[in-house]
Design a protein around this motif. Structure first.
Motif, mmCIF file in Angstrom:
data_model
loop_
_atom_site.group_PDB
_atom_site.id
_atom_site.type_symbol
_atom_site.label_atom_id
_atom_site.label_comp_id
_atom_site.label_asym_id
_atom_site.label_seq_id
_atom_site.Cartn_x
_atom_site.Cartn_y
_atom_site.Cartn_z
ATOM 1 N N GLN A 41 0.857 -1.187 0.000
ATOM 2 C CA GLN A 41 0.000 0.000 0.000
ATOM 3 C C GLN A 41 0.895 1.240 0.000
ATOM 4 O O GLN A 41 2.029 1.191 0.487
ATOM 5 C CB GLN A 41 -0.896 0.023 1.245
ATOM 6 N N ILE A 42 0.378 2.337 -0.498
ATOM 7 C CA ILE A 42 1.160 3.571 -0.536
ATOM 8 C C ILE A 42 1.550 4.004 0.875
ATOM 9 O O ILE A 42 2.668 4.468 1.106
ATOM 10 C CB ILE A 42 0.389 4.680 -1.279
ATOM 11 N N ASP A 43 0.649 3.840 1.833
ATOM 12 C CA ASP A 43 0.959 4.210 3.223
ATOM 13 C C ASP A 43 2.176 3.453 3.746
ATOM 14 O O ASP A 43 2.995 4.016 4.481
ATOM 15 C CB ASP A 43 -0.234 3.935 4.135
ATOM 16 N N ILE A 44 2.294 2.184 3.393
ATOM 17 C CA ILE A 44 3.433 1.376 3.850
ATOM 18 C C ILE A 44 4.718 1.853 3.177
ATOM 19 O O ILE A 44 5.764 1.956 3.814
ATOM 20 C CB ILE A 44 3.185 -0.128 3.594
ATOM 21 N N LEU A 45 4.636 2.171 1.884
ATOM 22 C CA LEU A 45 5.807 2.710 1.183
ATOM 23 C C LEU A 45 6.285 3.985 1.866
ATOM 24 O O LEU A 45 7.488 4.148 2.125
ATOM 25 C CB LEU A 45 5.468 2.997 -0.287
ATOM 26 N N LEU A 46 5.372 4.889 2.186
ATOM 27 C CA LEU A 46 5.752 6.142 2.840
ATOM 28 C C LEU A 46 6.304 5.906 4.244
ATOM 29 O O LEU A 46 7.222 6.607 4.678
ATOM 30 C CB LEU A 46 4.568 7.100 2.875
ATOM 31 N N ALA A 47 5.771 4.919 4.946
ATOM 32 C CA ALA A 47 6.304 4.580 6.272
ATOM 33 C C ALA A 47 7.726 4.029 6.142
ATOM 34 O O ALA A 47 8.613 4.395 6.931
ATOM 35 C CB ALA A 47 5.394 3.568 6.967
ATOM 36 N N GLN A 112 14.553 13.652 11.712
ATOM 37 C CA GLN A 112 13.111 13.665 11.936
ATOM 38 C C GLN A 112 12.447 14.136 10.649
ATOM 39 O O GLN A 112 12.746 15.230 10.151
ATOM 40 C CB GLN A 112 12.757 14.595 13.089
ATOM 41 N N LEU A 113 11.576 13.306 10.087
ATOM 42 C CA LEU A 113 10.843 13.648 8.874
ATOM 43 C C LEU A 113 9.354 13.618 9.178
ATOM 44 O O LEU A 113 8.838 12.609 9.662
ATOM 45 C CB LEU A 113 11.153 12.661 7.750
ATOM 46 N N VAL A 114 8.690 14.729 8.883
ATOM 47 C CA VAL A 114 7.241 14.826 9.085
ATOM 48 C C VAL A 114 6.616 15.240 7.765
ATOM 49 O O VAL A 114 7.013 16.247 7.168
ATOM 50 C CB VAL A 114 6.900 15.858 10.193
ATOM 51 N N LEU A 115 5.646 14.444 7.307
ATOM 52 C CA LEU A 115 4.874 14.762 6.108
ATOM 53 C C LEU A 115 3.477 15.186 6.544
ATOM 54 O O LEU A 115 2.834 14.472 7.321
ATOM 55 C CB LEU A 115 4.787 13.547 5.183
ATOM 56 N N THR A 116 3.011 16.337 6.056
ATOM 57 C CA THR A 116 1.675 16.831 6.416
ATOM 58 C C THR A 116 0.929 17.239 5.153
ATOM 59 O O THR A 116 1.524 17.375 4.084
ATOM 60 C CB THR A 116 1.757 18.039 7.368
ATOM 61 N N TRP A 165 4.468 -1.040 -4.134
ATOM 62 C CA TRP A 165 4.581 0.358 -4.543
ATOM 63 C C TRP A 165 6.027 0.813 -4.409
ATOM 64 O O TRP A 165 6.711 0.469 -3.442
ATOM 65 C CB TRP A 165 3.682 1.229 -3.686
ATOM 66 N N LYS A 166 6.479 1.598 -5.385
ATOM 67 C CA LYS A 166 7.828 2.172 -5.379
ATOM 68 C C LYS A 166 7.746 3.621 -5.863
ATOM 69 O O LYS A 166 6.821 3.992 -6.583
ATOM 70 C CB LYS A 166 8.757 1.400 -6.326
#
Length: 191
Positions: A41-47, A112-116, A165-166
């Motif tokens: 899933q895209i969420d897992i790729l971003l994590a 520290q990386l924060v995506l909003t 996803w990549k």
């Protein structure tokens, strides 16, 4: 009884040969793959991406990107006169800049990386653009690179292949007077 003794040398020989089939290898470093989840899933790729950046895990960082078609498009103002540096930026440059950054960071340090404000736009079931604002706080030891806080807009072209996803493309865009991820890449690719 005689039958048992006559087979004993063969049993002993075959058990010794079998033992040679199994070789003990060195274990992987604890951080090498333990943080990685299959990006179905895209969420897992971003994590995975966020964790790799925060922990400076080069193998997992590289695993987030897709092969030969990957391209990074820098923020034009941050690229400045070094725009040619990014003309053929591929996964190998991602790995090289990230390795350079890791070498100049204390082993115990984490970023520290924060995506909003994330937005996903699907083009097909297997292709999307993920847009988000980022704040990346870097802790590194190279005193010539002064920014500790980087921020901007990250736009990732993501594609699914073989149910994973990549990141197939990345566009960086300045959103404030702060340094951007382009600045970080520009500096550390040459170190």
């Amino acid at each position: 009884m005689r039958l048992l003794y006559s087979r004993s040398p063969w049993l002993l020989l075959s058990s010794v040969l079998c033992a040679a089939c199994f070789q003990i290898r060195e274990p992987e470093p604890a951080d090498a793959a333990s943080d990685w989840l299959a990006p179905t899933q895209i969420d897992i790729l971003l994590a995975n991406f966020t964790t790799a950046v925060q922990r400076l895990n080069v193998p997992n960082y590289e695993r987030c990107f897709s092969g030969p078609g990957y391209r990074f498009v820098p923020d034009p103002t941050a690229a400045g006169t070094a725009a040619a540096l990014f003309a053929n930026w591929s996964v190998s440059e991602e790995r090289d800049y990230f390795n350079s950054l890791r070498r100049r960071t204390a082993a115990s340090a984490t970023h520290q990386l924060v995506l909003t404000d994330r937005r996903d736009q699907f083009f097909t079931a297997d292709s999307a653009e993920v847009s988000a604002l980022y704040q990346l706080r870097v802790v590194q030891q190279d005193t010539a690179f002064r920014p500790a806080l980087l921020e901007g807009n990250i736009r990732l072209l993501v594609r699914r292949r073989n149910n994973e996803w990549k990141i197939a493309g990345w566009r960086d865009q300045r959103t404030s007077g702060q340094a951007t991820w382009t600045d970080l890449k520009k500096y550390f690719i040459t170190r």
